[in-house]
Design an enzyme around this catalytic site. Structure first.
Site, PDB file in Angstrom:
ATOM      1  N   ARG A 251       1.195 -11.721   5.279  1.00 41.37           N
ATOM      2  CA  ARG A 251       2.514 -11.703   5.323  1.00 41.37           C
ATOM      3  C   ARG A 251       3.173 -11.313   6.785  1.00 41.37           C
ATOM      4  O   ARG A 251       4.580 -11.619   6.708  1.00 41.37           O
ATOM      5  CB  ARG A 251       3.328 -11.342   4.399  1.00 41.37           C
ATOM      6  CG  ARG A 251       2.699 -12.093   2.798  1.00 41.37           C
ATOM      7  CD  ARG A 251       3.416 -11.666   1.531  1.00 41.37           C
ATOM      8  NE  ARG A 251       5.022 -11.850   1.816  1.00 41.37           N
ATOM      9  CZ  ARG A 251       5.762 -11.394   0.650  1.00 41.37           C
ATOM     10  NH1 ARG A 251       5.241 -10.927  -0.278  1.00 41.37           N
ATOM     11  NH2 ARG A 251       6.900 -11.770   1.073  1.00 41.37           N
TER      12      ARG A 251
ATOM     13  N   PRO B  42       0.964  -1.277   0.203  1.00 35.79           N
ATOM     14  CA  PRO B  42       0.206   0.127   0.125  1.00 35.79           C
ATOM     15  C   PRO B  42       0.952   1.187  -0.031  1.00 35.79           C
ATOM     16  O   PRO B  42       1.841   1.490   0.660  1.00 35.79           O
ATOM     17  CB  PRO B  42      -0.585  -0.236   1.365  1.00 35.79           C
ATOM     18  CG  PRO B  42      -0.690  -1.434   1.780  1.00 35.79           C
ATOM     19  CD  PRO B  42       0.468  -2.041   1.253  1.00 35.79           C
ATOM     20  N   GLU B  43       0.575   2.222  -0.966  1.00 39.07           N
ATOM     21  CA  GLU B  43       1.227   3.446  -0.969  1.00 39.07           C
ATOM     22  C   GLU B  43       0.376   4.403  -0.529  1.00 39.07           C
ATOM     23  O   GLU B  43      -0.904   4.071   0.006  1.00 39.07           O
ATOM     24  CB  GLU B  43       1.669   3.743  -2.304  1.00 39.07           C
ATOM     25  CG  GLU B  43       2.567   2.614  -2.891  1.00 39.07           C
ATOM     26  CD  GLU B  43       3.152   2.850  -4.362  1.00 39.07           C
ATOM     27  OE1 GLU B  43       3.268   3.817  -4.775  1.00 39.07           O
ATOM     28  OE2 GLU B  43       3.346   1.731  -4.986  1.00 39.07           O
TER      29      GLU B  43
END
Ligand SMILES: [Zn+2]
Length: 294
Positions: A109, A2-3
């Protein structure tokens, strides 16, 4: 990962659920989320805190409490916040709110982090790690030029550095450079005023479009209600190896810059011409072979 547009989309969606609410109970099941702090201790510290605002700085979510403390959440690769976490897999933490609702933190993750900061610690912490926010009015082309001045690193590397600007990552840097018609390997300090203006506009354009589309869902990114973003349908450069440039029709190319896959149009974003590249025999010409296509 995510940016800025993805984190901002999460923030906008989750803020109404959290703001004004008190954390009635907190469960953190993953030692990696809070390390080196003990998750049980962090959960105990969070319990009873009242959420004043949910903010964003760069790629961080900032949950500000009425006490002056702040919980800094970084989603890293696959972290997400969920409105209704029960029954979901990979839920690492659950905030039970005083209205009976729950907000969950899911992370496949497990690279995401939660850091509880005491009053006064937030600004120094972020200030040491992040440059300017690219969507605030104070961010100008001139200021961008000052950040890049004298830097010989490739433009792409300089823009990925969170101390240059906060919130850009691999996707939105490639998109911004395509919009600005700048090659990712241009030395960061080599832009003239006109190019800086183009880059400044392009960064905002790419990020604003990303927010308008609620981010890009390539694999794991989801909004708190489980829905997907749609920015991936609007990509002009990122991930489009072999596809035609939307502006000129030239086939887009992929190279590696700073260890990251990097997509660009070899016609619209001409390779920087330097004496050293001219002397190397197998480099592409500074004048693209398909320059007639426009
Ligand atoms: Zn092109």
């Amino acid at each position: 990962m995510p940016e800025l547009p993805e984190v901002e989309s999460v923030r906008r969606a989750i803020a109404p659920a959290l703001e004004g609410r008190t954390l009635a109970a907190v469960r953190i099941d993953d030692v990696r989320l809070t390390r080196p702090e003990d998750p049980l201790l962090v959960a105990a510290e969070l319990t009873g805190e009242r959420v004043e605002h949910v903010d964003r700085r760069g790629k961080y979510l900032v949950v500000r409490f009425a006490s002056g403390r702040a919980l800094l959440i970084h989603l890293r690769m696959t972290g997400s916040l969920l409105r209704e976490p029960s029954g979901q897999t990979h839920v690492r933490a659950v905030l039970s709110l005083d209205d009976g609702s729950e907000v969950g933190y899911r992370d496949v993750r497990r690279f995401g982090t939660w850091l509880l900061l005491e009053p006064g610690e937030l600004e120094p912490y972020l200030g040491a790690r992040l440059g300017e926010e690219p969507l605030v009015a104070a961010f100008t082309a001139k200021g961008l030029g000052q950040r890049l001045h004298g830097r010989r690193a490739p433009l792409k590397s300089a823009l990925l550095d969170q101390r240059t600007l906060a919130g850009l990552g691999n996707i939105y840097v490639d998109e911004a450079l395509w919009h600005a018609k700048l090659h990712p390997l241009r030395p960061a300090g080599s832009l003239d005023r006109n190019e800086l203006r183009r880059l400044h506009n392009a960064i905002r354009k790419a990020l604003e479009l990303g927010i308008a589309r609620q981010g890009s869902t390539l694999s794991d990114y989801r909004l708190p209600d489980g829905s997907s973003g749609s920015m991936q349908r609007e990509f002009r450069a990122y991930g489009r190896t072999g596809e035609p440039c939307n502006r000129c029709g030239t086939t887009l190319e992929k190279i590696r810059v700073a260890g990251r896959g990097t997509w660009f149009c070899p016609h619209c974003q001409p390779e920087p011409f330097t004496p050293s590249s001219a002397s190397r025999p197998v480099r592409r010409s500074a004048v693209p072979v398909n320059a007639s296509r426009s």
